[in-house]
Write an enzyme that holds these catalytic residues in place. Sequence first.
Site, PDB file in Angstrom:
ATOM      1  N   ARG A  34      12.417   9.902 -16.167  1.00  0.00           N
ATOM      2  CA  ARG A  34      13.692  10.098 -15.715  1.00  0.00           C
ATOM      3  C   ARG A  34      14.803   9.063 -15.652  1.00  0.00           C
ATOM      4  NH1 ARG A  34      12.918  15.218 -15.381  1.00  0.00           N
ATOM      5  NH2 ARG A  34      10.642  15.950 -14.791  1.00  0.00           N
ATOM      6  N   ASN A  96      22.493   5.744 -27.844  1.00  0.00           N
ATOM      7  CA  ASN A  96      23.185   4.684 -28.166  1.00  0.00           C
ATOM      8  C   ASN A  96      22.926   3.444 -28.633  1.00  0.00           C
ATOM      9  OD1 ASN A  96      25.299   6.361 -26.877  1.00  0.00           O
ATOM     10  ND2 ASN A  96      24.468   5.844 -24.892  1.00  0.00           N
ATOM     11  N   VAL A 105      21.344  -0.579 -22.238  1.00  0.00           N
ATOM     12  CA  VAL A 105      19.888  -1.153 -22.141  1.00  0.00           C
ATOM     13  C   VAL A 105      19.436  -1.565 -23.650  1.00  0.00           C
ATOM     14  CG1 VAL A 105      17.691  -1.201 -21.263  1.00  0.00           C
ATOM     15  CG2 VAL A 105      19.336  -0.163 -20.097  1.00  0.00           C
ATOM     16  N   HIS A 109      16.027   3.811 -26.652  1.00  0.00           N
ATOM     17  CA  HIS A 109      16.054   4.969 -26.149  1.00  0.00           C
ATOM     18  C   HIS A 109      16.583   6.115 -26.275  1.00  0.00           C
ATOM     19  CE1 HIS A 109      19.221   2.812 -24.088  1.00  0.00           C
ATOM     20  NE2 HIS A 109      19.612   3.892 -23.785  1.00  0.00           N
ATOM     21  N   HIS A 111      18.320   9.689 -24.800  1.00  0.00           N
ATOM     22  CA  HIS A 111      18.604  10.469 -23.799  1.00  0.00           C
ATOM     23  C   HIS A 111      18.406  12.177 -24.393  1.00  0.00           C
ATOM     24  CE1 HIS A 111      21.197   7.560 -21.702  1.00  0.00           C
ATOM     25  NE2 HIS A 111      21.225   6.989 -22.899  1.00  0.00           N
TER      26      HIS A 111
HETATM   27  P1  AMP Z   1      22.663   3.275 -22.575  1.00  0.00           P
HETATM   28  O1  AMP Z   1      23.926   3.315 -22.244  1.00  0.00           O
HETATM   29  O2  AMP Z   1      22.327   4.528 -23.553  1.00  0.00           O
HETATM   30  O3  AMP Z   1      21.909   1.984 -22.724  1.00  0.00           O
HETATM   31  O4  AMP Z   1      21.683   4.210 -21.299  1.00  0.00           O
HETATM   32  C1  AMP Z   1      20.944   3.436 -20.396  1.00  0.00           C
HETATM   33  C2  AMP Z   1      20.418   4.379 -19.217  1.00  0.00           C
HETATM   34  O5  AMP Z   1      19.576   3.851 -18.524  1.00  0.00           O
HETATM   35  C3  AMP Z   1      21.621   4.915 -18.322  1.00  0.00           C
HETATM   36  O6  AMP Z   1      21.729   6.270 -18.429  1.00  0.00           O
HETATM   37  C4  AMP Z   1      20.835   4.295 -16.880  1.00  0.00           C
HETATM   38  O7  AMP Z   1      21.470   5.608 -16.101  1.00  0.00           O
HETATM   39  C5  AMP Z   1      19.738   4.296 -17.163  1.00  0.00           C
HETATM   40  N1  AMP Z   1      18.980   3.382 -16.462  1.00  0.00           N
HETATM   41  C6  AMP Z   1      19.134   2.243 -16.049  1.00  0.00           C
HETATM   42  N2  AMP Z   1      18.396   1.554 -15.252  1.00  0.00           N
HETATM   43  C7  AMP Z   1      17.281   2.358 -15.118  1.00  0.00           C
HETATM   44  C8  AMP Z   1      16.053   2.496 -14.487  1.00  0.00           C
HETATM   45  N3  AMP Z   1      15.458   1.319 -13.897  1.00  0.00           N
HETATM   46  N4  AMP Z   1      15.245   3.653 -14.537  1.00  0.00           N
HETATM   47  C9  AMP Z   1      15.664   4.733 -15.415  1.00  0.00           C
HETATM   48  N5  AMP Z   1      17.177   4.667 -15.879  1.00  0.00           N
HETATM   49  C10 AMP Z   1      17.707   3.694 -15.996  1.00  0.00           C
END
Ligand code: AMP
Length: 125
Positions: A34, A96, A105, A109, A111
């Site tokens: 999640r 992204n 990150v 990944h 979403h």
């Molecule tokens: P992005 O902008 O596509 O790289 O999305 C990174 C996502 O990682 C964001 O929606 C954050 O809310 C989520 N995120 C960051 N740290 C964590 C974590 N420790 N556990 C779960 N989700 C995270």
Amino acid sequence: MSYNYDDQNIFAKILRGEIPNTTVLETEHSLAFRDLYPQAPTHVLVIPKGAYVSFDHFASAASDAEIADYIRTIGEVCKAEGVALNAGQGFRMISNAGSHGVQEVPHLHVHILGGRPLGRMLAKA
Ligand code: AMP
């Protein structure tokens, strides 16, 4: 040009068990958990266990087994979360990449968002 993977990114730390996560599904090659800051009733992130920065990196460098596992895991998550089209009302998948994609990150990944109408895909610039 090669892809640079930073093994200190937060999802690499999750995969090494250094920080906790709320797991939805785990397979041989993939992990679904999640999002810490959910933007919809369903907000699950699906990552490959391998060191891939982005979808394009994964598509060019991952094995067929990793790719099949990843795509199947995304489908299983949609099913488990009740958003798959054969039983639920649908979802949006977003991945992204890089600075224009506003990727925070740098570990691939997807979403999976759902549980409410999500509006149009992009705000008009
Ligand atoms: P992005 O902008 O596509 O790289 O999305 C990174 C996502 O990682 C964001 O929606 C954050 O809310 C989520 N995120 C960051 N740290 C964590 C974590 N420790 N556990 C779960 N989700 C995270």
